[in-house]
Design an enzyme around this catalytic site. Structure first.
Site, PDB file in Angstrom:
ATOM      1  N   HIS A 227       0.917  -1.325   0.059  1.00 26.50           N
ATOM      2  CA  HIS A 227      -0.180  -0.017  -0.179  1.00 26.50           C
ATOM      3  C   HIS A 227       1.039   1.145   0.055  1.00 26.50           C
ATOM      4  O   HIS A 227       1.992   1.329   0.633  1.00 26.50           O
ATOM      5  CB  HIS A 227      -0.801   0.129   1.023  1.00 26.50           C
ATOM      6  CG  HIS A 227      -2.053  -1.005   1.133  1.00 26.50           C
ATOM      7  ND1 HIS A 227      -2.073  -1.667   2.154  1.00 26.50           N
ATOM      8  CD2 HIS A 227      -2.723  -1.412   0.077  1.00 26.50           C
ATOM      9  CE1 HIS A 227      -3.313  -2.743   1.773  1.00 26.50           C
ATOM     10  NE2 HIS A 227      -3.544  -2.693   0.463  1.00 26.50           N
TER      11      HIS A 227
ATOM     12  N   VAL B 246      -1.801  -7.636  22.380  1.00 28.15           N
ATOM     13  CA  VAL B 246      -0.979  -7.607  21.216  1.00 28.15           C
ATOM     14  C   VAL B 246      -0.466  -9.180  21.151  1.00 28.15           C
ATOM     15  O   VAL B 246       0.094  -9.468  22.350  1.00 28.15           O
ATOM     16  CB  VAL B 246      -0.005  -6.720  21.306  1.00 28.15           C
ATOM     17  CG1 VAL B 246       1.154  -6.852  20.159  1.00 28.15           C
ATOM     18  CG2 VAL B 246      -0.517  -5.173  21.193  1.00 28.15           C
ATOM     19  N   PRO B 247      -0.621 -10.066  20.091  1.00 27.41           N
ATOM     20  CA  PRO B 247       0.010 -11.401  20.222  1.00 27.41           C
ATOM     21  C   PRO B 247       1.468 -11.437  19.843  1.00 27.41           C
ATOM     22  O   PRO B 247       1.831 -10.443  19.429  1.00 27.41           O
ATOM     23  CB  PRO B 247      -0.828 -11.853  18.907  1.00 27.41           C
ATOM     24  CG  PRO B 247      -1.245 -10.906  18.070  1.00 27.41           C
ATOM     25  CD  PRO B 247      -1.282  -9.559  18.973  1.00 27.41           C
TER      26      PRO B 247
END
Ligand code: ACO
Ligand code: LMR
Length: 592
Positions: free
Chosen positions: A267, A293-294
């Site tokens: 992007h 947050v993993p």
């Protein structure tokens, strides 16, 4: 406040039927009314689309303002290219009923987006995109193609509203998250792909805040990317308790830090111009603020499952409409069958070249073939014998025309002079061909063949036909006679005597003529009759199955083919001569 409701009405800018069909398919699956109420495109017309297996007509407007006034849509999906996004989006932003506008185009200039965002803010509108797959409120509306195809909608249970809101930049990642969330919670309620441009119409932060205030959403999953700093604002709001709901965060692009140079991900916005914009730093700040947050992207499943269990989210199974499969797809998968409507054996394309009964046209030409050979393949299914070829070629030459007086030519001339186009004038002439004019060949073949087969004499045949009150097809002529013979017939008989060893049908026909001439000098064997008899002799001697061919039209076809040449000639002649409208003279009409 959910992004969409089941009452939303959608206007689509730029008619892309396949795209629009996917929106209507979702409407059908979730059992809501068709959401697309108008399309804006080049002309006023109707677009036929499916709602389930039923076809519906969606109005298409050339004028966007008429469409807006007529249908008062609340959501817009702009499929215009980046070149016309501003021109087509501005009216939407100023419309009093539109709430949300999805801009799909990629490559929208930043200055254009800035101007549109300014107008959107002034008018309290939400823009999703550009460069987006769209957004979905499960069970209400899919404004775009997020969620992918039907199979994926089912696998992600996007027909059954859950409690999770998902925001991503990328549409592909959003689809991935749908699958993960549906497997590890009670399902998705909302999904938004804000798009990957530097200036999205609405940001991840906008949607996180909106979802935070939506009582139906119990937890939020945010998947952003390297580049930009909005995650720091989100972290601040979490710290300040303004984002209260559990928010599971991931930032795509952790791998970018493995490179010694700045990496531009897919992007436009996905480029970390500083360490702050890097994935790891963002994740650290978000975790520090209290976001969940993993350890890795792959760890997301576990984390989502943990949050879902903690919130005691139990999957609900809403009923849905199974989507009918497109017929062509079902055929390609061997799921349906239907008898073909047409069986054809005479020609088809082989390796991009038309072939007649398997004979490639290039081969016909390279072997010196011509239209008579083509007749052989297309009419008779074979290469004709030289004798048969010569006969047909002779018939076409002899029958091509017989002057403007004959009924077929006359009608074509009259039609041409009435201003009819060539095809209509030709049809007028060809439609005149019938049992008395040019169309007696097939009947003559049938009667001559039958009489010879029964072994009756010509005299018996003539009497039989007279007793039935039937004029013998192939006998008689309006102007030709014993004393004004038809040269064409003479040439045909000379051909037969030269080329045919056996002429039983022609001899029979000449016997019949001898009988009929006893009654009138005009009852000669005419050109139809001569062709009929000689054709029978050729078919007989070359082993054709005459019984099977009689009555199919082979004989009259010769006359139609040949006389088309002459009739076209007359039409072109009349046009060239600029002949005026024909009107029959009064002194030539007997009025009763
Ligand atoms: N068989 C037996 N008797 C006939 C035939 C025939 N084919 N044609 C005409 N007659 C008789 C009529 O019965 C009539 O007898 P009558 O005086 O006892 O009543 C007499 O001859 C005159 O008949 P008309 O129809 O007035 O003659 P006309 O010259 O108009 O007929 C026509 C010409 C239409 C071709 C006629 O001969 C006929 O119908 N023939 C059969 C169809 C046919 O072969 N058409 C092809 C013509 S060639 C071409 O179009 C290229
Ligand atoms: C023709 O070939 O058209 C003519 O023989 C028929 C006719 O009516 O003269």
């Amino acid at each position: 406040m959910a992004l969409f409701t089941r009452e939303d009405r959608v206007i689509v800018i730029n008619n892309k039927p396949e795209y629009i069909q996917r929106i209507l398919d979702y409407d059908y699956i979730i059992r809501r009314e068709p959401s697309v109420v108008a399309i804006v495109h080049n002309e006023d017309t109707l677009e036929k689309l499916f709602y389930g297996s039923k076809e519906i007509l969606v109005p298409v407007y050339r004028d966007i303002h008429r469409a807006l006034a007529q249908h008062r849509p609340t959501v817009a999906i702009n499929l215009s290219s980046y070149r016309s996004v501003v021109k087509t989006t501005e009216p939407l932003l100023r419309d009093p009923n539109i709430r949300v506008i999805v801009i799909v185009a990629e490559g929208v200039p930043e200055r254009d987006m800035k101007s549109l965002i300014k107008i959107a803010n002034q008018n309290h509108k939400t823009i999703v995109g550009p460069a987006t797959f769209g957004a979905i409120t499960v069970g209400a509306l899919r404004a775009g193609v997020v969620g992918g195809d039907y199979d994926n909608i089912l696998k992600s249970r996007l027909y059954s509203p859950g409690s999770i809101g998902i925001v991503t930049r990328s549409g592909g990642l959003l689809n991935e998250m749908f699958r993960i969330v549906s497997r590890n919670s009670d399902g998705v309620l909302e999904g938004v792909a804000v798009g990957g441009d530097v200036f999205p119409g609405s940001t991840i932060l906008d949607h996180v805040l909106r979802m935070n205030n939506d009582p139906e959403i119990r937890a939020i999953v945010m998947v952003s990317e390297i580049g930009g700093k909005e995650e720091y604002e989100i972290a601040r709001l979490i710290r300040e308790g303004k984002i209260r709901k559990p928010i599971i965060s991931w930032v795509v692009g952790v791998s970018a830090e493995l490179f010694p140079w700045r990496v531009q991900f897919g992007h436009a916005a996905a480029k970390a111009n500083s360490e702050m914009e890097g994935a790891r730093e963002k994740l650290r700040i978000l975790k520090q603020a209290g976001s969940i947050v993993p350890e890795s992207f792959g760890d997301l499943e576990r984390v989502i499952r943990e949050v879902s269990d903690r919130l005691e989210l139990k999957p609900r199974e809403a009923p849905y409409n199974p989507l009918p499969m497109d017929f062509r797809k079902a055929v390609s998968q061997g799921l349906v069958r239907r008898p073909t409507s047409i069986v054809s054996s005479i020609s088809k394309e082989v390796d991009g070249e038309i072939s007649y009964r398997g004979k490639r046209v290039s081969d016909i030409l390279s072997e010196g073939g011509d239209i008579v050979d083509v007749i052989g393949y297309l009419w008779f299914g074979k290469q004709l014998s030289p004798r048969f070829r010569n006969f047909l070629s002779m018939c076409i030459v002899l029958l091509a025309d017989h002057g403007p007086h004959v009924s077929g030519a006359h009608n074509a001339i009259v039609a041409a002079r009435a201003g009819k186009d060539l095809v209509s004038s030709l049809a007028s002439g060809i439609l005149t061909i019938g049992p008395r004019f040019g169309g007696a060949i097939d009947d003559a073949m049938r009667y001559f063949y039958d009489a010879v087969s029964r072994g009756i004499s010509a005299q018996e045949f003539v009497e039989e036909m007279k007793s039935k009150g039937i004029n013998i097809p192939g006998i008689g002529h309006r102007v030709k006679s014993k004393y004004n013979p038809d040269r064409r017939v003479q040439l045909l008989i000379e051909f037969a005597r030269r080329e045919l060893s056996s002429r039983k049908y022609l001899e029979f026909a000449l016997e019949v003529e001898r009988e009929t001439l006893k009654k009138s000098e005009k009852l000669i064997l005419n050109v139809d009759g001569a062709i009929a008899a000689i054709m029978l002799d050729i078919l007989d001697q070359e082993g054709y199955n005459i019984e099977e061919m009689l009555g199919l039209g082979y004989g009259n076809a010769i006359f139609v083919l040949a006389r088309s040449v002459g009739i076209i000639g007359h039409i072109l002649d009349q046009k060239r001569l600029k002949q005026p409208l024909y009107r029959h003279p009064d002194d030539d009409v007997y009025l009763i």
